[in-house]
Write a protein that holds these residues in place. Structure first.
Motif, PDB file in Angstrom:
ATOM      1  N   THR A 101      14.702   0.928   2.863  1.00  0.00           N
ATOM      2  CA  THR A 101      15.259   0.638   1.378  1.00  0.00           C
ATOM      3  C   THR A 101      15.497   1.663   0.170  1.00  0.00           C
ATOM      4  N   SER A 102      16.230   1.250  -0.827  1.00  0.00           N
ATOM      5  CA  SER A 102      16.176   1.731  -2.108  1.00  0.00           C
ATOM      6  C   SER A 102      15.677   0.805  -3.140  1.00  0.00           C
ATOM      7  N   ALA A 103      14.539   0.762  -3.546  1.00  0.00           N
ATOM      8  CA  ALA A 103      14.038  -0.011  -4.520  1.00  0.00           C
ATOM      9  C   ALA A 103      14.892   0.031  -5.911  1.00  0.00           C
ATOM     10  N   MET A 104      15.069   1.501  -6.046  1.00  0.00           N
ATOM     11  CA  MET A 104      15.916   1.640  -7.153  1.00  0.00           C
ATOM     12  C   MET A 104      17.259   0.765  -7.334  1.00  0.00           C
ATOM     13  N   LEU A 105      18.176   0.904  -6.155  1.00  0.00           N
ATOM     14  CA  LEU A 105      19.510   0.643  -6.164  1.00  0.00           C
ATOM     15  C   LEU A 105      19.376  -0.988  -5.674  1.00  0.00           C
ATOM     16  N   GLY A 135       8.680   2.782 -21.122  1.00  0.00           N
ATOM     17  CA  GLY A 135       7.236   1.993 -21.022  1.00  0.00           C
ATOM     18  C   GLY A 135       6.824   1.702 -19.564  1.00  0.00           C
ATOM     19  N   ARG A 136       6.879   2.582 -18.821  1.00  0.00           N
ATOM     20  CA  ARG A 136       6.804   2.177 -17.244  1.00  0.00           C
ATOM     21  C   ARG A 136       5.515   1.866 -17.146  1.00  0.00           C
ATOM     22  N   LYS A 137       5.022   0.806 -16.363  1.00  0.00           N
ATOM     23  CA  LYS A 137       3.853   0.093 -15.876  1.00  0.00           C
ATOM     24  C   LYS A 137       2.974  -0.150 -17.124  1.00  0.00           C
ATOM     25  N   ALA A 138       3.599  -0.681 -18.422  1.00  0.00           N
ATOM     26  CA  ALA A 138       3.247  -0.814 -19.503  1.00  0.00           C
ATOM     27  C   ALA A 138       2.703  -2.513 -19.265  1.00  0.00           C
ATOM     28  N   ILE A 185       0.851  -1.159   0.052  1.00  0.00           N
ATOM     29  CA  ILE A 185       0.078  -0.049  -0.042  1.00  0.00           C
ATOM     30  C   ILE A 185       0.818   1.030  -0.060  1.00  0.00           C
ATOM     31  N   SER A 186       0.515   2.234  -1.060  1.00  0.00           N
ATOM     32  CA  SER A 186       1.446   3.566  -1.009  1.00  0.00           C
ATOM     33  C   SER A 186       0.672   4.303  -1.641  1.00  0.00           C
ATOM     34  N   HIS A 187       1.280   5.660  -1.752  1.00  0.00           N
ATOM     35  CA  HIS A 187       0.819   6.617  -2.362  1.00  0.00           C
ATOM     36  C   HIS A 187       1.523   6.720  -3.637  1.00  0.00           C
ATOM     37  N   PRO A 188       0.950   7.168  -4.791  1.00  0.00           N
ATOM     38  CA  PRO A 188       1.556   7.002  -5.946  1.00  0.00           C
ATOM     39  C   PRO A 188       2.843   7.682  -5.966  1.00  0.00           C
ATOM     40  N   ASP A 189       3.909   6.988  -6.805  1.00  0.00           N
ATOM     41  CA  ASP A 189       5.297   7.700  -6.800  1.00  0.00           C
ATOM     42  C   ASP A 189       6.072   7.139  -5.581  1.00  0.00           C
ATOM     43  N   ALA A 190       5.724   6.418  -4.395  1.00  0.00           N
ATOM     44  CA  ALA A 190       6.296   6.235  -3.512  1.00  0.00           C
ATOM     45  C   ALA A 190       7.423   5.006  -3.927  1.00  0.00           C
ATOM     46  N   GLY A 191       7.238   4.334  -4.996  1.00  0.00           N
ATOM     47  CA  GLY A 191       7.966   3.488  -5.710  1.00  0.00           C
ATOM     48  C   GLY A 191       7.517   1.970  -5.578  1.00  0.00           C
ATOM     49  N   LYS A 192       6.035   1.596  -5.575  1.00  0.00           N
ATOM     50  CA  LYS A 192       5.657   0.369  -5.607  1.00  0.00           C
ATOM     51  C   LYS A 192       5.813  -0.254  -6.656  1.00  0.00           C
ATOM     52  N   SER A 193       5.952   0.238  -7.966  1.00  0.00           N
ATOM     53  CA  SER A 193       6.107  -0.606  -9.224  1.00  0.00           C
ATOM     54  C   SER A 193       7.639  -0.804  -9.160  1.00  0.00           C
ATOM     55  N   THR A 194       8.513   0.106  -8.948  1.00  0.00           N
ATOM     56  CA  THR A 194      10.082  -0.246  -8.634  1.00  0.00           C
ATOM     57  C   THR A 194      10.246  -1.350  -7.807  1.00  0.00           C
ATOM     58  N   MET A 195       9.536  -1.292  -6.646  1.00  0.00           N
ATOM     59  CA  MET A 195       9.445  -2.214  -5.382  1.00  0.00           C
ATOM     60  C   MET A 195       9.180  -3.660  -5.881  1.00  0.00           C
ATOM     61  N   VAL A 232      10.348   2.259   4.615  1.00  0.00           N
ATOM     62  CA  VAL A 232      10.819   3.759   4.032  1.00  0.00           C
ATOM     63  C   VAL A 232      11.869   3.581   2.957  1.00  0.00           C
ATOM     64  N   ASN A 233      11.104   3.850   1.711  1.00  0.00           N
ATOM     65  CA  ASN A 233      11.966   3.817   0.410  1.00  0.00           C
ATOM     66  C   ASN A 233      12.553   5.146   0.042  1.00  0.00           C
ATOM     67  N   LYS A 234      13.528   4.979  -1.096  1.00  0.00           N
ATOM     68  CA  LYS A 234      14.118   6.005  -1.473  1.00  0.00           C
ATOM     69  C   LYS A 234      15.070   6.712  -0.542  1.00  0.00           C
ATOM     70  N   TRP A 235      15.930   5.883   0.188  1.00  0.00           N
ATOM     71  CA  TRP A 235      16.483   6.084   1.124  1.00  0.00           C
ATOM     72  C   TRP A 235      18.040   6.822   0.642  1.00  0.00           C
ATOM     73  N   ASP A 236      18.102   6.340  -0.825  1.00  0.00           N
ATOM     74  CA  ASP A 236      19.357   6.879  -1.532  1.00  0.00           C
ATOM     75  C   ASP A 236      19.200   8.426  -1.855  1.00  0.00           C
ATOM     76  N   ARG A 237      17.781   8.850  -1.420  1.00  0.00           N
ATOM     77  CA  ARG A 237      17.676  10.538  -1.678  1.00  0.00           C
ATOM     78  C   ARG A 237      17.592  11.275  -0.297  1.00  0.00           C
ATOM     79  N   PRO A 238      17.974  12.574  -0.590  1.00  0.00           N
ATOM     80  CA  PRO A 238      17.837  13.288   0.825  1.00  0.00           C
ATOM     81  C   PRO A 238      16.368  13.182   1.498  1.00  0.00           C
TER      82      PRO A 238
END
Ligand code: GDP
Length: 543
Positions: free
Chosen positions: A270-274, A53-56, A21-31, A157-163
């Protein structure tokens, strides 16, 4: 033909069924993609949700949806996962990996009843938060549904690679705003924006991550003891140790009972991206999230997981893909073993239902499923008779309570543009209503030609008008109504309510009487003037 209860019990033990469960853009697709990567379902991140083609691939079932690049409906993703260190343990033993079912909630800003229904099909939820943004409106709403349904929540808590904020700020925000006590399993080493690794609070060890090119692969991990960690990371390590000690002093260590009771929430950074922290999330799910359990039926009797087959339909979806124009019902298996081809009974009609086209669904590709167990989600094709909340069973009869309908906040009238299309319009309305696309309200004053649609999120209306046109060739006119609030009332109160300005009483198809109000001040005024009137709030879930 069916397996023994022992087989079912073993299959249940290794299963975990959850939603993010997340707000849009928190990184659900990436995770989601990172989880698939760690489960070795895909070999590189970017395969499912490529940048362009994100979420395609995730159930983009309508033109409208494609145009907006959002996913209106849910898919279920199943993968095997072997916790680290167990893969090669005693090769002669009958070791089996865990089976993880990830049930996808719609990822757009709008909120629909589908989202609530999906959460009736899971045993745990992962609340994904953007480290910089903290709690956002959608996270809060979804969390309330979890609380209402008693679903244990793991906080990520995602995107820990960002401030972003500090761990303690985020922890305080969650404790204060949603009354859930975070109990971090790990604290990050390095502030937000300088993510080096995780201090495992339970072992005291340091998990040091290394980046891979573009974050496409699983991030290599190095396990260091406290001394090595202090030498490697200096102040960043000391800060993490201090944070961890402070949390222990405040009593914020993991406690399995409190977690299952919905009072505390294990937390991971986490950092889903990394791909940092993703393995830790999977291990926490396997170790802490509860396996599928039995479910109470309408008489309050529990259908145990090892009883004969039973399942609940939690979602119905039509026109999913232009190459498969059909109606698909998703069922969550509650008990027993499901075998494709079984003829089961549909409890609501007492009719047989043949399951030879059962499918597991992942992205655009549908694969057939042959056997499934409690916790699994199976799609049934051509399921015209099935509606959300329906029960399917084999063996002793069982019927589960309805999923319930949810408090609508958006109201509009709908009518066919051409009077000649009225019959088609009625038929379409019945169909869409039975699928649970929207709630339909009627009263004598307005008549049947322009029913009132009630929705949790306004996008439900767009789905109705788009499908009216695409599937039933009926052009419609939608007119928003100036109501924003509904209360359940009764026959005694409705005449008085009907006399009030800014109030209108309707009958919902399930027979419930709903009074609609323009706004909360109108409601408060009427409640004050007429304290004897029945005006019950419709709870967020399953009223
Ligand atoms: P969703 O709307 O929740 O599914 O979010 P997405 O997975 O589509 O991610 C939204 C944006 O955040 C995308 O641009 C992602 O690349 C980015 N993003 C997701 N996870 C991370 C992360 O861990 N770190 C950073 N820096 N960006 C991320």
């Amino acid at each position: 033909m069916s397996s023994s209860p022992d087989t079912v019990a073993r299959e249940v033990r290794r299963r975990r069924t959850f939603a993010i469960i997340s707000h849009p853009d928190a990184g659900k697709s990436t995770m989601t993609e990172a989880l698939a990567l760690h489960a070795r379902m895909i070999s590189e991140a970017g395969a499912v949700h490529g940048k362009a083609g994100r979420k395609a691939t995730v159930s983009d079932w309508m033109e409208m949806e494609k145009a907006r690049g959002i996913s209106v409906s849910s898919t279920a993703l199943q993968f095997n996962y072997t916790p680290t260190g167990l893969a090669n343990e005693d090769p002669g033993s009958d070791f089996e990996p865990n089976v993880i079912n990830l049930v996808d909630t719609p990822g757009h800003a709008d909120f629909s009843e589908d989202t609530y229904r999906v959460l009736t099909a899971v045993d745990a939820a992962v609340m994904l938060i953007d480290a910089a943004k903290g709690l956002e409106p959608q996270t809060l709403k979804l969390f309330q549904v979890c609380r209402h349904r008693g679903i244990p929540v793991i906080t990520v808590v995602n995107k820990w690679d960002r401030p972003g904020q500090t761990p303690l700020e985020l922890i305080d925000e969650i404790a204060e705003r949603i009354g859930l006590t975070p109990t971090p399993l790990y604290v990050p080493v390095g502030i937000a924006g300088d993510f080096r690794g995780l201090l495992d609070r339970r072992s005291g060890k340091y998990v040091k991550f290394s980046r891979t090119a573009g974050g496409a692969k699983i991030a290599p991990e190095e396990l260091l003891d406290a001394e090595q960690a202090a030498a490697a990371e200096g102040d960043a390590w000391t800060a993490a140790v201090e944070e961890s000690e402070l949390l222990s002093e405040m009593g914020q260590d993991h406690d399995q009972e409190l977690f299952l009771a919905g009072e505390t929430s294990p937390m991971i950074f986490t950092s889903a991206m990394l791909n940092f922290g993703v393995r830790q999330l999977l291990e926490a799910l396997v170790e802490l999230a509860p396996p599928p359990a039995g479910r109470e039926d309408v008489d309050g009797k529990v259908r145990e997981v090892t009883d004969p087959f039973a399942a609940v339909v939690f979602k119905v979806q039509a026109g999913m893909d232009s190459s498969h124009r059909d109606r698909l019902a998703y069922m969550r298996i509650v008990s027993g073993e499901f075998e494709r081809g079984m003829v089961v009974t549909h409890a609501q009609t007492d009719r047989p239902f043949a399951t030879k086209y059962a499918q597991a669904v992942f992205g655009r590709d549908r694969s057939t499923v042959d056997t499934a167990y409690p916790g699994d989600v199976v799609g049934l094709v051509n399921a015209t008779a099935l509606a959300p909340g329906d029960t399917l069973y084999d063996g002793p009869r069982v019927e589960f309570p309805p999923i319930g309908s949810f408090a609508p906040e958006h109201f509009a009238t709908l009518r066919a543009r051409s009077a000649g299309k009225y019959k088609q319009f009625r038929k379409a309305m019945d169909q869409l209503e039975s699928e649970g696309v929207v709630q339909v309200l009627r009263n004598d004053t307005r008549g049947d030609a322009s029913p009132v649609l009630a929705a949790v999120g306004p996008m439900q209306f767009e789905v109705v008008t788009a499908r009216m046109l695409a599937e039933f060739t009926v052009e419609t006119d939608l007119e928003p109504l100036g109501y924003s609030l509904a209360r359940r009332t009764d026959d005694d109160s409705s005449p008085e309510l009907d006399r009030q300005r800014g109030v209108e009483v309707f009958t919902r198809t399930d027979g419930a009487l709903l009074a609609l109000f323009s706004d909360k001040w109108r409601l408060q005024y009427i409640e004050k003037e007429h304290p004897d009137l029945t005006l019950e709030p419709l709870v967020a879930a399953a009223d």
